[in-house]
Design a protein around this motif. Structure first.
Motif, PDB file in Angstrom:
ATOM      1  N   THR A   1       0.820  -1.208   0.000  1.00  8.66           N
ATOM      2  CA  THR A   1       0.000   0.000   0.000  1.00  8.66           C
ATOM      3  C   THR A   1       0.856   1.261   0.000  1.00  8.66           C
ATOM      4  OG1 THR A   1      -1.747  -1.162   1.196  1.00  8.66           O
ATOM      5  CG2 THR A   1      -1.795   1.239   1.256  1.00  8.66           C
TER       6      THR A   1
ATOM      7  N   SER B   1      -3.049  -6.453  -1.369  1.00  3.65           N
ATOM      8  CA  SER B   1      -3.436  -7.656  -0.615  1.00  3.65           C
ATOM      9  C   SER B   1      -2.343  -8.715  -0.677  1.00  3.65           C
ATOM     10  CB  SER B   1      -4.768  -8.216  -1.142  1.00  3.65           C
ATOM     11  OG  SER B   1      -5.779  -7.248  -1.080  1.00  3.65           O
TER      12      SER B   1
ATOM     13  N   ARG C   1      -9.642 -12.123  -3.345  1.00  2.99           N
ATOM     14  CA  ARG C   1     -10.487 -10.931  -3.295  1.00  2.99           C
ATOM     15  C   ARG C   1     -11.939 -11.315  -3.033  1.00  2.99           C
ATOM     16  NH1 ARG C   1      -9.798  -6.700  -1.240  1.00  2.99           N
ATOM     17  NH2 ARG C   1      -7.703  -6.815  -2.101  1.00  2.99           N
TER      18      ARG C   1
ATOM     19  N   HIS D   1     -12.109 -12.227   0.580  1.00  7.65           N
ATOM     20  CA  HIS D   1     -12.012 -10.992   1.373  1.00  7.65           C
ATOM     21  C   HIS D   1     -13.378 -10.309   1.486  1.00  7.65           C
ATOM     22  CE1 HIS D   1     -10.268  -7.083   2.673  1.00  7.65           C
ATOM     23  NE2 HIS D   1     -11.112  -6.543   1.811  1.00  7.65           N
ATOM     24  N   ASN D   2     -14.065 -10.170   0.359  1.00  8.10           N
ATOM     25  CA  ASN D   2     -15.365  -9.492   0.358  1.00  8.10           C
ATOM     26  C   ASN D   2     -16.412 -10.286   1.143  1.00  8.10           C
ATOM     27  OD1 ASN D   2     -14.334  -7.387  -1.194  1.00  8.10           O
ATOM     28  ND2 ASN D   2     -14.892  -8.372  -3.129  1.00  8.10           N
TER      29      ASN D   2
ATOM     30  N   LEU E   1     -15.629  -9.929   4.968  1.00  3.71           N
ATOM     31  CA  LEU E   1     -16.002  -8.617   5.499  1.00  3.71           C
ATOM     32  C   LEU E   1     -17.503  -8.496   5.688  1.00  3.71           C
ATOM     33  CD1 LEU E   1     -13.705  -6.119   3.533  1.00  3.71           C
ATOM     34  CD2 LEU E   1     -13.523  -6.776   5.920  1.00  3.71           C
TER      35      LEU E   1
ATOM     36  N   GLU F   1     -12.476  -0.923   6.987  1.00  7.65           N
ATOM     37  CA  GLU F   1     -13.271  -0.957   5.754  1.00  7.65           C
ATOM     38  C   GLU F   1     -14.095   0.316   5.606  1.00  7.65           C
ATOM     39  OE1 GLU F   1     -16.698  -3.707   3.593  1.00  7.65           O
ATOM     40  OE2 GLU F   1     -16.535  -3.659   5.780  1.00  7.65           O
TER      41      GLU F   1
ATOM     42  N   SER G   1     -12.999   3.377   2.872  1.00  8.64           N
ATOM     43  CA  SER G   1     -13.939   3.557   1.764  1.00  8.64           C
ATOM     44  C   SER G   1     -14.647   4.907   1.822  1.00  8.64           C
ATOM     45  CB  SER G   1     -14.982   2.431   1.769  1.00  8.64           C
ATOM     46  OG  SER G   1     -15.752   2.461   2.960  1.00  8.64           O
TER      47      SER G   1
ATOM     48  N   TYR H   1      -3.374  -3.372   8.716  1.00  2.64           N
ATOM     49  CA  TYR H   1      -4.755  -3.378   8.224  1.00  2.64           C
ATOM     50  C   TYR H   1      -4.843  -2.658   6.883  1.00  2.64           C
ATOM     51  CZ  TYR H   1      -7.101  -5.311  12.367  1.00  2.64           C
ATOM     52  OH  TYR H   1      -7.552  -6.144  13.361  1.00  2.64           O
TER      53      TYR H   1
ATOM     54  N   PHE I   1      -6.478  -3.731   2.226  1.00  5.52           N
ATOM     55  CA  PHE I   1      -7.485  -3.065   1.398  1.00  5.52           C
ATOM     56  C   PHE I   1      -6.816  -2.382   0.213  1.00  5.52           C
ATOM     57  CE2 PHE I   1      -9.091  -3.398   5.670  1.00  5.52           C
ATOM     58  CZ  PHE I   1     -10.408  -3.783   5.509  1.00  5.52           C
ATOM     59  N   ASP I   2      -7.593  -2.162  -0.825  1.00  7.26           N
ATOM     60  CA  ASP I   2      -7.048  -1.565  -2.042  1.00  7.26           C
ATOM     61  C   ASP I   2      -7.850  -0.331  -2.411  1.00  7.26           C
ATOM     62  OD1 ASP I   2      -5.552  -1.111  -4.279  1.00  7.26           O
ATOM     63  OD2 ASP I   2      -6.564  -2.589  -5.526  1.00  7.26           O
ATOM     64  N   TYR I   3      -7.587   0.753  -1.678  1.00  2.49           N
ATOM     65  CA  TYR I   3      -8.222   2.036  -1.969  1.00  2.49           C
ATOM     66  C   TYR I   3      -7.137   3.007  -2.412  1.00  2.49           C
ATOM     67  CZ  TYR I   3     -12.305   0.147   0.389  1.00  2.49           C
ATOM     68  OH  TYR I   3     -13.375  -0.636   0.752  1.00  2.49           O
TER      69      TYR I   3
END
Length: 574
Positions: A256, A268, A367, A370-371, A374, A386, A390, A408, A412-414
C-alpha cells in the motif's frame, strides 16, 4: 579590523540552504541557538515553524520533507535537545528523507567542564546521518582570516546540502559551536551578499544496450516477481510498473505505501501469499522502493534459494533482504523497467509463460474471499478500516501509524492520492507529528489512522500550531493499547494479565478531553453508531472549512485480534 563570524555563519547557513531548496525551517527555542533563530526570523523567504518539543519538531520536519520531497531544516539549542531529534533522524536515514539538522553547541574547550547544557555533540548522530560536520565559530576574527573562514563555512554548507539530496537522500548534521555574545547580534538581512552555490549534476544513468540485452535474455524464460516497498508517489514509476506487470512471465507485489496503483490487483500481498506454494516462487525478484511491511512476503522470498534478486535504485549499502541478491543496478527504476518490458515483449518465450495468469487467479479467489469475510463481520478493527478507507476521498493524503494500522491498510485496495508511514525504522513514536508535518507541507487534505498507544505516545504533536487551511482528521483506533501484540505469534498466546500489563499497555486517557484541551473537534464511533459512520465520515471530509478533528473509533481489541487471525486461517477452508 575584526569581523563578526557568528553573524556570517548564520547568514551563510540559511542563504545557501535556501538556494538549495530549503523553504521551511523548524525552530525550537533556546539560548545557544539564538543567533540562528534571529537570522531565520529576518528571512521572509523562509517559512518558520516554532515547536518547543524537539522530538515532535523532528517528526514534524520528517512529515514535511516526506510529502514535499524537499529538504527541511531543523534548528535546536545545545545539550539534550539534539538527542530528542534522534528517533526522527533515524527514520529519515532509513527512509531516505532529506533533513538538515542544525544544532548549536558550546566551544570545544568547554566540553566536559561542567558548563551548563553541555554534552558531547560532535558526531552524536553519526550512525544515522549521511554526513556530520562540526563548525567552530569564534565571535570575531581578524580581517585577514575572515575571508578564509567565510569560504570554509560556505563550502561545508554546500557539501552538506549536496550530501542530503544525493541518491540515496537522507539527513545531515551540522553542529555549530557558538561563543558569546549570543544575543543582541545585529543579524545581516538576506541577500546582502550573494553566496556561492555549488551545483551537482547527475545525469540519469542508462545501461548500455549490450547489458540491457543480456539482462533481457536472462529474464525471458524466467518467472519474475516485481516487489515494491515504500516509496513516494511517482507517476513515471507507476506507469512503468503497470507496463511491466502486463507481461505473461511477471507478477507484481506492491504494498500500500509503495504508492503503486493499478487496474490489476497488486495489493493484498499477505492474503495472496496464503494460497501460494513453492511452485510460484519467482526465478528472479526485481525490487524497487524501501523496506517491506509484509513479513510473510520476506519469508516467502527467502525460500528462493536458487533464484536471483535484482535491486533497482540508489543505496549506500548492499541490501540483501531476500538473501539472494545477484545484481545491484543504480538506475532510475522507471526507465529500466520500460526498457526491459519493451525487450521482453519481442521474445516469444515470454508469451508462453502462465506465471501472470496463475497469480491473477489466486488474487481473484482471495479478493472474493475478502469481500465475503467482510460482509459477515461484527463491529471490530477490520470493519472499522473498511468503513474509514472507503469513506475518505481518494484525492486525500493518508498517513498510517505503525503497529496494526499499517498492516490493516495492507489488506485493502483504496487508491489514495498518496499513502505514507514511518517504515524506515518502523517505530510508533512520532506518527502524529509526522502526519501533521505532512499536512502542513501541502494543500491536499490529510487523514491519519493511528492506534491509541501510538496516539498517546505523541500527544505533544497536538500542540503544533496549525493554520486555518491545514486541517487534519485523526482516526484513533481505541482498542485497549498495542493491538498488534494480541495478533502476532510471539505474544498472542500469553496469559491475559501479562499481555495487557506488559505489552498492550492500555492507555488510561480520555481522548474526548484531550481533543477538547487541544482545540480539536471530537467524534466517537462505536458499536452503536458504526452503521452510519461511513456517511458521517464522508460528510466530515466534505466540509470545506472544517476544524481539525479527532475521531475516536472504539473497538474490542481481543475480538478484533481473533477476527484478524481467523481472516488468514479460514482462507484455507474456502
Amino acid at each position: 579590523m575584526k569581523k563578526d563570524t557568528t553573524n556570517i555563519t548564520s547568514r551563510i547557513l540559511l542563504d545557501v540552504a535556501a538556494e538549495h531548496g530549503v523553504t521551511d525551517i523548524i525552530c525550537s527555542p533556546g539560548s545557544r541557538n539564538s543567533p540562528l533563530l534571529i537570522a531565520a526570523y529576518c528571512r521572509d523567504s523562509l517559512h518558520k515553524h516554532v515547536i518547543t518539543d524537539e522530538r515532535v519538531a523532528a517528526f514534524f520536519a520528517l512529515g514535511m520533507a516526506m510529502v514535499s520531497q524537499r529538504p527541511v531544516m531543523l534548528v535546536c539549542t545545545s545539550g539534550s535537545a539534539i538527542l530528542n531529534y534522534a528517533p526522527a533522524v533515524a527514520e529519515a536515514f532509513y527512509h531516505g528523507v532529506p533533513l538538515i539538522v542544525v544544532s548549536a553547541d558550546r566551544p570545544k574547550e568547554w566540553i566536559d567542564q561542567d558548563d551548563s547544557q553541555t554534552i558531547r555533540q560532535d558526531g552524536i548522530l553519526s550512525n544515522i546521518v549521511k554526513k556530520s560536520y562540526d563548525i567552530q565559530v569564534s565571535p570575531e576574527s581578524e580581517s585577514s582570516s575572515f575571508k578564509e573562514y567565510s569560504w570554509f563555512c560556505n563550502r561545508i554548507v554546500n557539501e552538506a546540502m549536496l550530501a542530503s539530496m544525493r541518491p540515496k537522500r537522507g539527513p545531515v548534521h551540522l553542529n555549530i559551536r557558538l561563543s558569546p555574545p549570543l544575543t543582541g547580534i545585529e543579524t545581516l538581512p538576506e541577500n546582502i551578499r550573494e553566496e556561492r552555490i555549488v551545483r551537482e549534476y547527475r545525469p540519469e544513468s542508462k545501461l548500455p544496450a549490450d547489458i540491457m540485452n543480456e539482462l533481457a535474455k536472462r529474464a525471458a524464460g524466467k518467472k519474475i516477481m516485481l516487489v515494491a516497498g515504500f516509496g513516494a508517489p511517482n507517476q513515471r514509476l507507476n506507469r512503468a510498473v503497470n507496463e511491466f506487470g502486463k507481461l505473461d512471465n511477471v507478477t507484481v507485489m506492491a504494498e500500500t505505501i509503495s504508492n503503486i496503483h493499478s487496474d490489476g490487483d497488486y495489493a493484498s500481498v499477505d492474503l495472496s501469499l496464503s494460497l501460494a506454494d513453492s511452485e510460484l516462487l519467482p526465478d528472479i525478484i526485481i525490487s524497487v522502493g524501501g523496506a517491506l511491511v509484509s513479513r510473510n512476503l520476506k519469508e516467502y522470498l527467502r525460500k528462493n534459494t536458487n533464484g536471483e534478486h535484482w535491486c533497482l535504485g540508489s543505496s549506500d549499502t548492499v541490501v540483501d533482504c531476500f538473501m539472494s541478491l545477484t545484481t545491484k543496478i543504480e538506475i532510475d527504476a522507471s526507465s529500466f523497467l520500460l526498457r526491459l518490458a519493451s525487450l521482453l515483449r519481442r521474445n516469444p518465450v515470454v508469451s508462453r509463460s502462465n506465471y501472470n495468469i496463475k497469480w491473477t487467479e489466486i488474487r481473484k479467489r482471495t479478493r472474493e474471499y475478502h469481500n465475503r469475510y467482510l460482509a459477515t463481520l461484527p463491529w471490530c478493527d477490520m470493519k472499522a478500516f473498511e468503513i474509514i478507507l472507503s469513506s475518505i476521498p481518494s484525492s486525500w493524503n493518508l498517513f498510517l501509524s505503525n503497529g496494526t494500522p499499517v498492516r490493516y491498510g495492507q489488506l485493502f485496495d483504496y487508491p489514495f492520492h498518496a499513502t505514507f508511514c514511518n517504515r524506515g525504522v518502523s517505530g510508533i513514536d512520532g506518527c502524529t507529528s509526522t502526519a501533521i508535518g505532512g499536512a502542513c507541507a501541502t494543500h491536499v487534505p490529510t487523514a491519519l489512522i493511528t492506534g491509541d498507544l501510538s496516539f498517546t505516545y505523541d500527544l505533544g504533536a497536538l500542540g503544533i500550531p496549525l493554520s486555518l487551511d491545514t486541517g487534519i482528521i485523526i482516526f484513533v483506533i481505541s482498542n485497549g493499547g498495542g493491538g498488534i501484540f494480541r495478533f502476532i505469534k510471539s505474544t498472542a498466546a500469553l496469559e491475559e494479565e501479562l499481555l495487557d500489563k506488559y505489552f498492550c499497555v492500555r492507555p488510561d486517557v480520555d481522548i474526548a478531553s484531550i481533543a477538547k484541551g487541544f482545540g480539536f473537534d471530537y467524534i466517537a464511533i462505536d458499536n452503536n453508531n458504526y452503521l452510519s459512520a461511513g456517511e458521517s465520515i464522508k460528510q466530515l471530509c466534505g466540509t470545506k472549512h472544517r476544524n481539525s478533528t479527532i475521531v475516536e473509533v472504539k473497538t474490542d481489541g481481543s475480538l478484533s485480534a481473533k477476527i484478524l487471525r481467523n481472516y488468514f486461517e479460514n482462507i484455507h477452508n474456502k
